[in-house]
Write a protein that holds these residues in place. Structure first.
Motif, short mmCIF file in Angstrom:
data_model
loop_
_atom_site.label_atom_id
_atom_site.label_comp_id
_atom_site.label_asym_id
_atom_site.label_seq_id
_atom_site.Cartn_x
_atom_site.Cartn_y
_atom_site.Cartn_z
N ARG A 311 0.83 -1.20 0.00
CA ARG A 311 0.00 0.00 0.00
C ARG A 311 0.87 1.25 0.00
NH1 ARG A 311 -2.79 -1.49 4.29
NH2 ARG A 311 -1.80 -0.02 5.71
N GLU A 312 1.95 1.20 0.77
CA GLU A 312 2.82 2.38 0.90
C GLU A 312 3.87 2.46 -0.20
OE1 GLU A 312 4.39 2.08 4.87
OE2 GLU A 312 2.60 3.01 5.77
N GLY A 313 3.86 1.47 -1.10
CA GLY A 313 4.83 1.50 -2.20
C GLY A 313 6.24 1.12 -1.79
N LYS A 314 6.38 0.62 -0.55
CA LYS A 314 7.73 0.24 -0.10
C LYS A 314 8.13 -1.12 -0.64
CE LYS A 314 7.70 3.36 3.74
NZ LYS A 314 7.20 3.54 5.09
N MET A 315 7.11 -1.87 -1.05
CA MET A 315 7.36 -3.08 -1.80
C MET A 315 6.55 -2.87 -3.08
SD MET A 315 6.76 -6.93 -0.42
CE MET A 315 7.62 -6.86 1.13
N ARG A 316 7.15 -3.17 -4.24
CA ARG A 316 6.42 -2.89 -5.48
C ARG A 316 5.92 -4.16 -6.13
NH1 ARG A 316 10.68 0.21 -7.29
NH2 ARG A 316 10.85 2.11 -6.04
N LEU A 317 4.73 -4.06 -6.70
CA LEU A 317 4.15 -5.22 -7.39
C LEU A 317 5.06 -5.68 -8.52
CD1 LEU A 317 0.35 -4.40 -7.52
CD2 LEU A 317 1.43 -6.34 -6.38
N SER A 318 5.73 -4.72 -9.15
CA SER A 318 6.62 -5.10 -10.26
C SER A 318 7.75 -6.01 -9.75
CB SER A 318 7.19 -3.84 -10.92
OG SER A 318 7.85 -3.03 -9.96
N GLU A 319 8.22 -5.74 -8.53
CA GLU A 319 9.23 -6.62 -7.92
C GLU A 319 8.68 -8.02 -7.64
OE1 GLU A 319 11.03 -5.30 -4.16
OE2 GLU A 319 10.42 -3.28 -4.74
N LEU A 320 7.39 -8.08 -7.34
CA LEU A 320 6.80 -9.36 -6.93
C LEU A 320 6.32 -10.19 -8.11
CD1 LEU A 320 4.66 -8.64 -3.72
CD2 LEU A 320 6.95 -9.60 -3.89
N ARG A 321 6.29 -9.61 -9.29
CA ARG A 321 5.70 -10.31 -10.43
C ARG A 321 6.34 -11.68 -10.66
NH1 ARG A 321 1.97 -8.59 -12.89
NH2 ARG A 321 2.43 -6.47 -12.23
N GLY A 322 5.47 -12.70 -10.67
CA GLY A 322 5.94 -14.07 -10.89
C GLY A 322 6.63 -14.70 -9.68
N ARG A 323 6.65 -13.95 -8.58
CA ARG A 323 7.36 -14.43 -7.38
C ARG A 323 6.42 -15.22 -6.46
NH1 ARG A 323 12.86 -13.31 -8.28
NH2 ARG A 323 12.97 -11.31 -9.37
N ARG A 324 7.04 -15.86 -5.51
CA ARG A 324 6.27 -16.60 -4.51
C ARG A 324 6.50 -16.04 -3.12
NH1 ARG A 324 7.62 -22.73 -6.25
NH2 ARG A 324 9.65 -21.91 -5.68
N VAL A 325 5.40 -15.77 -2.44
CA VAL A 325 5.46 -15.20 -1.09
C VAL A 325 4.81 -16.18 -0.12
CG1 VAL A 325 4.76 -13.26 0.38
CG2 VAL A 325 5.28 -12.87 -2.06
N VAL A 326 5.50 -16.47 0.95
CA VAL A 326 4.93 -17.32 2.00
C VAL A 326 4.76 -16.48 3.26
CG1 VAL A 326 5.34 -19.28 3.55
CG2 VAL A 326 5.86 -19.49 1.10
N ALA A 327 3.54 -16.53 3.82
CA ALA A 327 3.28 -15.86 5.10
C ALA A 327 3.09 -16.94 6.16
CB ALA A 327 2.03 -14.99 5.00
N VAL A 328 3.79 -16.79 7.27
CA VAL A 328 3.71 -17.77 8.34
C VAL A 328 2.60 -17.36 9.31
CG1 VAL A 328 4.94 -18.87 10.24
CG2 VAL A 328 6.18 -18.21 8.15
#
Lengths: 366, 366
Positions: A311-328
């Motif tokens: 939301r704050e733009g500190k992480m960008r969707l473009s950086e995440l494209r095609g990536r995998r994120v795991v939340a514990v």
């Protein structure tokens, strides 16, 4: 390690020491005590990923599906197995929550005595019910949590009583197995790992686990987003918090035991540690329940942090494209039903008639 | 069945439909909705077997380690998957307990609306917290549980609203997968299966599952010991119980929906259905917690029944020699913490001093 306790058939799933013991640094005298912890699901969250902007894969590692309802069981099987193999008959910890229940359960499994020291103040019976159910002896001291911790450390140094608070190094050895499981499930490390940070043992363990896994089989390393609650954010503020306050009781900690290591994990991994508000935590708890995954409030912090960074733009969707994120998600919602029960609206009351029910549900009256 | 919902990677554990769908009788339109239920541990209980006389192997199938904390998730994934594939947007059930929470969770996962109808009387907030957390709409009708059940049956016949009470046949299709898992873990069926019997859907499902497994791969058939609570034992008494009463709320049922099938399962398997007292149930609950497995009271009924049969000589140790017995524990202790919390002794209070703690724990004063 000597033969496994109580596991007659090697074809059965036999817990994290049986599966990952070769990669855990445990003394030779260790004798596994297991409740078949671990082996928890990695639940895909495509709709939530879409809401957060989309283009990446999102999974929840649901650690609430451990035997006592929290991730603590992974570390506790290691800590109790070491103590059991050493011939210790009594374990002790300072805790009012998940650690106490887990210690009590594994001590019971090994027929050891478990003592739980709690600080002065109001006792939330629900939080202690687990420890008491598993047969722990609860002692309340006239002092703070820090006083309780000092006492359990000292008594474990003076007597053959095993300390199973997170200062016990075997706890980390057990907890790191969650990283191995994630790699086993995904085939490699995720790109980001988001998780709540309280005492900071868990973030430390995951980073240990991923580094070790990478050294062994080049599985890659995640960037780590550690998330504290704003009222209990010593690692964000840079100093201890005297009176930590947050609805996320499992991370309501002002002086993390593994603070330095947590900061290192964040920095070395190219990640960071941030804080979110209780409102953000509770909103994410509701959002997760809306996907069928009910977690205790602290467990929602990791994802709340991810949402905030995006939301704050500190992480960008473009950086995440095609990536995998795991939340514990560290603990089950059943660990803290009060937070739901206290805010529960009274149910709609209807006469036991079809027309009344139809009108209420379908908005039609016959 | 069409492709699996939300499961991008086939190497991940993907729930009971993914693993056992080929052996489940579900319509072609079924679209899996999963929270990665099932895959629950089979926990060896050698010490308890010894206490009961020894010479046999005893395991607990701990169904409390499902996503919502009870075995209901196995049947619910099947029922909701069928409804979802059919395009239904609303599910309904009459329940105040485990069924409601499970229905609400799986409905949430599929973005369906869940409605829970509860009967008149005092609402135990703790029991409803799960359903509410997962976003179900709770409606209380001015009538009995039977009135509630009649209403949900009728409304599901009149409108495109899926009934997910155990009258739904797909529930049984899902629940029977626990039998498959037991055979997978042990390599064959156990000699005895002990389990609690309330509405009798679960005993019916296990018997279906074991028979089907045996037909497919000659895995053998267990004898089944079904256990009711004395105050809610219609299948033992041979007639409905108007006002069932037992501390084991999950089996507090006076008119079981699947009573005939339960009696058949017991008879065909060479087993029986018996009743045990609340005191026996609670004693076994404590005994299990003393092994590190905290279950809700009803879950202890199966083992309490086994203990009683052995004590009364109705089951003989000589018959059990070298045999394998599996007891099904249907729900987690976290589902009913009140029963612990209400009887909890006040903790011992001590000054925050080492000598006081040593004296309390070790009986020594310096």
């Amino acid at each position: 390690m000597r033969g496994f306790l109580n596991t007659p058939d090697s074809s059965l799933y036999s817990g994290v020491l049986a599966r990952y013991g070769a990669w855990m640094d445990l003394p030779a005298h260790t004798r596994p005590v297991t409740l078949l912890e671990g082996n928890t699901p990695l639940i895909p969250m495509p709709r939530l990923a879409q809401e957060l902007g989309g283009g990446f894969e999102l999974f929840v590692k649901f650690e609430g599906m451990n035997p006592t309802g929290s991730f603590k069981d992974r570390g506790m099987t290691a800590a109790i197995s070491e103590a059991f193999g050493r011939g210790v008959h009594t374990v002790i910890c300072a805790s009012t929550g998940n650690t106490a229940a887990s210690a009590a359960a594994y001590a019971a499994r090994a027929q050891m005595r478990a003592i739980v020291i709690i600080p002065e103040g109001k006792v939330a019976a629900g939080k202690l019910a687990g420890a008491v159910a598993y047969g722990a002896q609860v002692i309340q001291i006239q002092g703070s949590f820090d006083d309780a911790l000092s006492l359990v450390v000292e008594i474990s140094e003076r007597h053959p009583i095993a300390l199973v608070n997170s200062l016990n190094p075997y706890r980390l050895e057990g907890q790191k197995t969650a990283a191995f499981e994630i790699v086993d499930a995904l085939g490699s490390a995720p790109d980001w790992l988001c998780l709540p940070v309280g005492n900071a043992g868990n973030i430390t363990s995951y980073w240990m686990g991923f580094r070790q896994d990478h050294a062994r089989r080049s599985s890659g390393l995640p960037r780590i987003l550690g998330v504290q609650a704003e009222g209990a954010a010593p690692l964000v503020l840079g100093h201890p918090v005297e009176h930590p306050e947050t609805v996320a009781t499992a991370i309501r900690i002002g002086k993390p035991a593994r603070g330095e290591q947590a900061l290192e994990a964040a920095e070395q991994s190219g990640g960071r540690i941030i804080a979110v508000s209780d409102a953000e935590i509770l909103a994410m708890q509701r959002r997760l329940a809306g996907e069928g995954v009910w977690v205790e409030p602290a467990s929602a912090a990791g994802l709340a942090g991810l949402a905030r960074q995006l939301r704050e733009g500190k992480m960008r969707l473009s950086e995440l494209r095609g990536r995998r994120v795991v939340a514990v998600c560290t603990g089950h919602g059943l660990k803290d039903p009060e937070i739901i029960a206290h805010n529960m609206p009274a149910p709609l009351r209807l006469p036991a008639r079809m027309d009344a029910l139809e009108e209420a549900i379908l908005g039609v009256s016959r």
